[in-house]
Design an enzyme around this catalytic site. Structure first.
Site, PDB file in Angstrom:
ATOM      1  N   HIS A  24     -24.454  46.596 -23.485  1.00  0.00           N
ATOM      2  CA  HIS A  24     -25.887  46.446 -23.765  1.00  0.00           C
ATOM      3  C   HIS A  24     -26.081  45.937 -25.184  1.00  0.00           C
ATOM      4  CE1 HIS A  24     -30.222  47.688 -23.730  1.00  0.00           C
ATOM      5  NE2 HIS A  24     -29.985  47.822 -25.034  1.00  0.00           N
ATOM      6  N   GLU A  25     -25.362  46.533 -26.127  1.00  0.00           N
ATOM      7  CA  GLU A  25     -25.490  46.102 -27.524  1.00  0.00           C
ATOM      8  C   GLU A  25     -24.896  44.715 -27.736  1.00  0.00           C
ATOM      9  OE1 GLU A  25     -27.426  47.659 -29.415  1.00  0.00           O
ATOM     10  OE2 GLU A  25     -27.644  49.343 -28.036  1.00  0.00           O
ATOM     11  N   HIS A  28     -27.447  42.163 -27.287  1.00  0.00           N
ATOM     12  CA  HIS A  28     -28.264  41.870 -28.474  1.00  0.00           C
ATOM     13  C   HIS A  28     -27.452  41.089 -29.514  1.00  0.00           C
ATOM     14  CE1 HIS A  28     -31.474  44.382 -27.057  1.00  0.00           C
ATOM     15  NE2 HIS A  28     -30.772  45.501 -27.139  1.00  0.00           N
TER      16      HIS A  28
END
Length: 442
Positions: A24-25, A28
């Site tokens: 998920h990170e 980003h």
């Protein structure tokens, strides 16, 4: 052995969730670096740093509290007036917090970083960076769903009989204890037996359970020849389906309920048999519809989250039961995973499939939850970027001066409130999952 399997199930899901958070990170991190925003930290967890290593301009590491992760980008907020941008409009505790947040966002800014600040990005780039995390969870959910459906398959009814009911009873009633005096079902009267494979029904070749069920329902009161494969030989029998009330089902096989929550019924033909099931691999075309159905169900849970949390609280502090379709914490997910892994009577492939499906559901839930348009969630940052774009466009249409980047630091009071509510929600769910866990398996 059961305890070891339980632990392995918990570890499997814990590692899967940790990897999901890390990816998920990454969702980003990658677009932020592509858009040349300087990323100072990529961390999994919160609190004290357990391990880290700096590569290039970014520090990568793990922290002590495994409750998420974050990517730190310089210039998340416009600078304070002393730095040449935002001037405080008021004083007070929240204004002080906003001022400090702006300062922290610029403390790592160095020479040459003027065009690498997050707040200076075009709106569309901000949105891509913030949607990168939820998109990664969606992608993981799609991949795991594909593995589940195409690799393991889904249980499908076969034309092999698993049971032949002895007594004919009305829908919703129980068979009598003394089955010798009851009315026999058409299947029992015709001599059908568990293990029989129905190959022909009323002169038509049986290729699937659904087709045969439709034929049975349409044959009430009529003698029908049936051919079954038994012990390697074909046996022809005669059966007469009876007209009786049976539940109405939808396309997925679920019972349709009326406005009062009671099962809807209809008068159809019935013989009194049940099929065995087998795992059947699904085509690739089935993956996205399955993901879409899951997203719709998860969205319904999120939309009704306040009401569902009230139900969780009542169950946790009273004798009321938990809603099996309600929200659970990662403690509850781990417990379910452990119970699945410990079911030694279930084939190993079926247990692994269930765990894969559980991880797919967790990722889809993370995707939907992070899209809630409230800070500190990703959806809150997306909402802020959309508002910035809308007011800039409005100013341009009205011939006014460009208002510049939206100072999302002004929403920090709301951010702290939402963060506090999320902590309370997490604590409530964990407590409920310990003292009143959801009973999924009966």
């Amino acid at each position: 052995m059961t305890v070891l399997l339980f632990i392995l199930g918990v570890v499997f899901v814990a590692v899967g969730v940790a990897v999901s958070i890390a990816l998920h990170e990454v969702g980003h991190l990658v677009p932020a670096k592509l858009f040349r925003v300087r990323v100072t930290k990529y961390m999994i967890g919160f609190g004290p740093t357990l391990w880290s290593r700096k590569k290039g301009e970014t520090e990568y590491g793990f922290k002590a509290i495994p409750a998420g992760g974050y990517v730190a980008m310089i210039g998340m907020y416009p600078p304070n007036a002393a730095d040449g941008s935002v001037r405080p409009s008021s004083t007070g505790m929240f204004q002080t917090l906003a001022t400090e947040a702006r300062s922290l966002a610029h403390e790592d800014v160095g020479p040459g970083d003027e065009n690498r600040l997050f707040y200076r990005l075009p709106v569309w780039k901000k949105i891509i960076i913030m949607l990168g995390g939820p998109f990664m969870n969606l992608l993981i959910g799609v991949v795991l769903t594909a593995v589940l459906l195409m690799g393991f398959g889904t249980p499908q009814a076969t034309t092999t009989l698993a049971e032949v009911n002895a007594c004919q009873v009305a829908y919703g009633e129980s068979a009598p204890a003394d089955q010798s005096a009851c009315n026999k079902t058409p299947a029992a009267a015709a001599g059908l037996k568990p293990g029989d494979v129905i190959t022909v029904f009323d002169g038509r070749a049986v290729t699937g359970w659904a087709d045969m069920t439709a034929w049975i329902r349409a044959s009430a009161g009529r003698q029908v020849p049936v051919t079954v494969r038994r012990g390697g030989q074909d046996v022809t029998l005669t059966i007469t389906p009876v007209l009786t009330a049976r539940p109405v089902t939808d396309a997925s096989g679920a019972v349709v309920l009326d406005s009062k929550g009671q099962p809807e019924t209809q008068e159809v033909g019935f013989i009194g048999v049940g099929p065995t099931s087998a795992m059947v691999a699904q085509p690739a075309s089935a993956v996205l519809p399955a993901v879409g159905d899951s997203l719709v169900k998860i969205s319904g849970v999120v939309v009704n989250l306040p009401q569902r949390l009230v139900g969780v609280a009542k169950a946790a502090f009273s004798s009321a039961p938990r809603d099996p379709n309600g929200p659970i914490s990662m403690v509850g997910v781990g417990r379910v995973a452990g119970e699945v892994a410990a079911m030694e009577q279930v084939p190993l492939s079926a247990r692994i499939a269930t765990l894969v499906g559980l991880l797919a559901g967790v990722n889809l839930a993370l995707c939907i939850f992070n899209l809630i348009p409230l800070l500190p969630l990703d959806g809150g940052h997306v909402a802020g970027a959309l508002y910035e774009g809308a007011r800039r466009r409005a100013a341009k249409l009205l011939g006014r001066r460009d208002p510049g980047a939206f100072d999302i630091a002004k929403l920090l009071p709301l951010t702290y409130v939402v963060a506090s509510l999320l902590l309370v929600m997490g604590a409530l769910l964990m407590y409920a999952d310990i003292v009143k866990p959801i009973n999924i398996f009966g």
